[in-house]
Design a protein around this motif. Sequence first.
Motif, PDB file in Angstrom:
ATOM      1  N   ASP A 178      95.363  30.214  33.969  1.00 25.97           N
ATOM      2  CA  ASP A 178      95.091  30.255  35.412  1.00 25.97           C
ATOM      3  C   ASP A 178      95.681  28.986  36.021  1.00 25.97           C
ATOM      4  OD1 ASP A 178      93.916  30.023  37.999  1.00 25.97           O
ATOM      5  OD2 ASP A 178      92.250  31.281  37.376  1.00 25.97           O
TER       6      ASP A 178
ATOM      7  N   ASP B 202      84.373  30.647  36.273  1.00 20.74           N
ATOM      8  CA  ASP B 202      85.006  31.360  35.170  1.00 20.74           C
ATOM      9  C   ASP B 202      84.172  32.552  34.707  1.00 20.74           C
ATOM     10  OD1 ASP B 202      87.292  31.160  33.099  1.00 20.74           O
ATOM     11  OD2 ASP B 202      85.496  31.354  31.844  1.00 20.74           O
TER      12      ASP B 202
ATOM     13  N   TRP C  24      83.005  24.970  37.657  1.00 14.99           N
ATOM     14  CA  TRP C  24      84.125  25.726  37.114  1.00 14.99           C
ATOM     15  C   TRP C  24      83.667  26.753  36.083  1.00 14.99           C
ATOM     16  CZ3 TRP C  24      88.642  26.533  39.071  1.00 14.99           C
ATOM     17  CH2 TRP C  24      89.202  25.607  39.951  1.00 14.99           C
TER      18      TRP C  24
ATOM     19  N   THR D  64      79.738  39.173  32.347  1.00 16.59           N
ATOM     20  CA  THR D  64      80.289  38.519  33.538  1.00 16.59           C
ATOM     21  C   THR D  64      79.533  38.978  34.770  1.00 16.59           C
ATOM     22  OG1 THR D  64      82.481  38.380  32.545  1.00 16.59           O
ATOM     23  CG2 THR D  64      82.359  38.206  34.941  1.00 16.59           C
TER      24      THR D  64
ATOM     25  N   ILE E 201      84.459  25.199  29.370  1.00 17.50           N
ATOM     26  CA  ILE E 201      84.736  26.605  29.690  1.00 17.50           C
ATOM     27  C   ILE E 201      84.908  27.418  28.415  1.00 17.50           C
ATOM     28  CG2 ILE E 201      86.474  28.173  30.648  1.00 17.50           C
ATOM     29  CD1 ILE E 201      86.917  26.152  32.907  1.00 17.50           C
TER      30      ILE E 201
ATOM     31  N   ARG F 134      82.365  30.433  27.277  1.00 14.27           N
ATOM     32  CA  ARG F 134      82.798  31.816  27.056  1.00 14.27           C
ATOM     33  C   ARG F 134      82.300  32.330  25.708  1.00 14.27           C
ATOM     34  NH1 ARG F 134      89.252  31.999  28.727  1.00 14.27           N
ATOM     35  NH2 ARG F 134      89.005  31.727  30.988  1.00 14.27           N
TER      36      ARG F 134
ATOM     37  N   TYR G 257      93.479  26.076  36.595  1.00 14.62           N
ATOM     38  CA  TYR G 257      92.955  25.334  35.458  1.00 14.62           C
ATOM     39  C   TYR G 257      93.892  24.223  35.001  1.00 14.62           C
ATOM     40  CZ  TYR G 257      89.467  29.054  34.925  1.00 14.62           C
ATOM     41  OH  TYR G 257      88.440  29.936  35.132  1.00 14.62           O
TER      42      TYR G 257
END
Length: 411
Positions: free
Chosen positions: A64, A143, A139, A92, A78, A82, A67
Amino acid sequence: MKTKIAITSLASLSPLGKEAELIWKQYLSTETLIGVQSFNGKQQFAATLPQELRHAIDALRKEDIKYKALDETVLMAILASRQAVAQAGWTTGDAFGINIGSSRGATQLFEKYHKEFVETGKTATLTSPTTTLGNIASWIAHDLKSSGPEISHSITCSTALHAVLNAVAWLQSGMATKFLVGGSEAPLTPFTLAQMQALKIYAQPDGQAESTVADKSNTIANCQSEPVEDLSLKYPCRAFDFTKTKNTMVLGEAAAVACLEVGDNPKALGYITGMGYATDDLQHNISISEEALCFQKSMAMALENTPLEEVDAIVMHAPGTLKGDTSEYKAIQKIFGDSLPMLTTNKWKIGHTFGASGMLNLELALLMLQYQTFIGIPYVAEPNPRPQLRNILINAVGFGGNAVSVLVAKR
């Protein structure tokens, strides 16, 4: 604790790797992951991420365009988040809270931008928004598309466990049912290392680290250690070694996060059954009291409903400094008396990861509970072996004596 809090996943990026099986295999080895690295042409001890995790961070930057400008503290967090959310089965857009902090924050970017400013008198457009501490939780929320509260903070080296403490308060209040918590730290920068050396607490490759005054009475009477001169070569960070005569702290980099949920859960890796916190009266900018009153209070609070003899192990903060190691041990002696649990730390293996360190302590505790195997300190003989692991206490403390203790159990 009004209700048990389930830890439904824990994910990390550290010198140990990122997969649970590999991390456990690394802990079973008595080899340290601390090595000598070059920073601005100067050789320093440090524990760094494996190359494959470096590649993962680089890949995230390309994933991205937004990022690309982020600090590694954010990128590591991040990636770990995840993984944790996927393991917990969260999706999500779920309504879960996020509390992930850092002791130092965006050290790499901050030093880069400041160097440019000193040299040119100008700074990049994104300097301010990419170096604020709030970047981490914000962030991650972006995400993962979460819709709960987003909290970032710095409580120095107890940051990750303070995130746990805060999340438990939200969960038990009924204001949230799920929380993502942890810490992220990328402190291997020239200026950060220089700060640790200025405090005279950092181990040196040439063995010339300076010591601080410490009362070494009431230490471990029955623990036998290898000779100091052998340890300084084999284990640069000699955390919880009371034969050392110099400070031996070493830094490492890591991000570690956990998913917390209220009540019994079939996915639970373990349960938080006690929490405690306390702060020392400040005697010095960096110190805790001689017998770590903050730890005495935080441990006593965490153990309020648990018989002392049922605590089988403690994962200590134990950063490898003379005063830090000694004062924490004195506090443990004050609480447990002659019935000491087994004691360990992971700083000898992965260094001190500042704001992420408390969560890595929790990771070690959960792995020991899962495998029913105590991971000791290779150069210290454990004088109080226990036949099983039921409850493990985790400690963390930051500058100024802001301690947190967390009790975890498999049940």
